[in-house]
Design a protein around this motif. Sequence first.
Motif, PDB file in Angstrom:
ATOM      1  N   GLY A 185       0.825  -1.213   0.000  1.00  0.00           N
ATOM      2  CA  GLY A 185       0.000   0.000   0.000  1.00  0.00           C
ATOM      3  C   GLY A 185       0.854   1.254   0.000  1.00  0.00           C
ATOM      4  O   GLY A 185       0.570   2.216  -0.720  1.00  0.00           O
ATOM      5  N   SER A 186       1.914   1.235   0.786  1.00  0.00           N
ATOM      6  CA  SER A 186       2.815   2.384   0.839  1.00  0.00           C
ATOM      7  C   SER A 186       3.519   2.584  -0.504  1.00  0.00           C
ATOM      8  O   SER A 186       3.661   3.717  -0.981  1.00  0.00           O
ATOM      9  CB  SER A 186       3.849   2.175   1.944  1.00  0.00           C
ATOM     10  N   ALA A 187       3.936   1.498  -1.120  1.00  0.00           N
ATOM     11  CA  ALA A 187       4.598   1.592  -2.428  1.00  0.00           C
ATOM     12  C   ALA A 187       3.638   2.136  -3.481  1.00  0.00           C
ATOM     13  O   ALA A 187       4.032   2.927  -4.342  1.00  0.00           O
ATOM     14  CB  ALA A 187       5.129   0.227  -2.841  1.00  0.00           C
ATOM     15  N   GLU A 218       1.900   6.699  -6.981  1.00  0.00           N
ATOM     16  CA  GLU A 218       0.938   7.725  -7.383  1.00  0.00           C
ATOM     17  C   GLU A 218       1.526   9.117  -7.230  1.00  0.00           C
ATOM     18  O   GLU A 218       1.358   9.979  -8.104  1.00  0.00           O
ATOM     19  CB  GLU A 218      -0.343   7.595  -6.560  1.00  0.00           C
ATOM     20  N   ALA A 219       2.241   9.342  -6.123  1.00  0.00           N
ATOM     21  CA  ALA A 219       2.853  10.655  -5.901  1.00  0.00           C
ATOM     22  C   ALA A 219       3.923  10.939  -6.947  1.00  0.00           C
ATOM     23  O   ALA A 219       4.032  12.062  -7.458  1.00  0.00           O
ATOM     24  CB  ALA A 219       3.459  10.717  -4.501  1.00  0.00           C
ATOM     25  N   LYS A 228       2.275  11.786 -10.243  1.00  0.00           N
ATOM     26  CA  LYS A 228       1.729  13.140 -10.185  1.00  0.00           C
ATOM     27  C   LYS A 228       2.844  14.171 -10.338  1.00  0.00           C
ATOM     28  O   LYS A 228       2.700  15.157 -11.059  1.00  0.00           O
ATOM     29  CB  LYS A 228       0.991  13.343  -8.865  1.00  0.00           C
ATOM     30  N   LEU A 229       3.963  13.927  -9.683  1.00  0.00           N
ATOM     31  CA  LEU A 229       5.105  14.836  -9.776  1.00  0.00           C
ATOM     32  C   LEU A 229       5.650  14.879 -11.197  1.00  0.00           C
ATOM     33  O   LEU A 229       5.967  15.954 -11.717  1.00  0.00           O
ATOM     34  CB  LEU A 229       6.206  14.399  -8.810  1.00  0.00           C
ATOM     35  N   MET A 230       5.730  13.731 -11.833  1.00  0.00           N
ATOM     36  CA  MET A 230       6.247  13.685 -13.207  1.00  0.00           C
ATOM     37  C   MET A 230       5.303  14.385 -14.177  1.00  0.00           C
ATOM     38  O   MET A 230       5.747  15.061 -15.100  1.00  0.00           O
ATOM     39  CB  MET A 230       6.488  12.238 -13.630  1.00  0.00           C
TER      40      MET A 230
END
Length: 66
Positions: free
Chosen positions: A29-31, A36-37, A40-42
């Motif tokens: 879940g953490s991975a 996703e983050a 989003k950053l890319m």
Amino acid sequence: MDIALASMALSQGKIQQQASISVMKKAIGSAEQQEEALQKLMSTASSVQIQHSAQPHLGGNIDIKL
């Protein structure tokens, strides 16, 4: 070997396996959240690059007065 002792050992093994699976699910879940983050950053970085290519004169110079 006593049946009760074997039963307790089997039960402890099951509990350890369940705990390991639970920890693994949290790690997955953490991975996924990190993925996703990062995506989003890319996508944000590529939109900035598109804006810069559309208006390359912006942000190239800094005026400083002392």
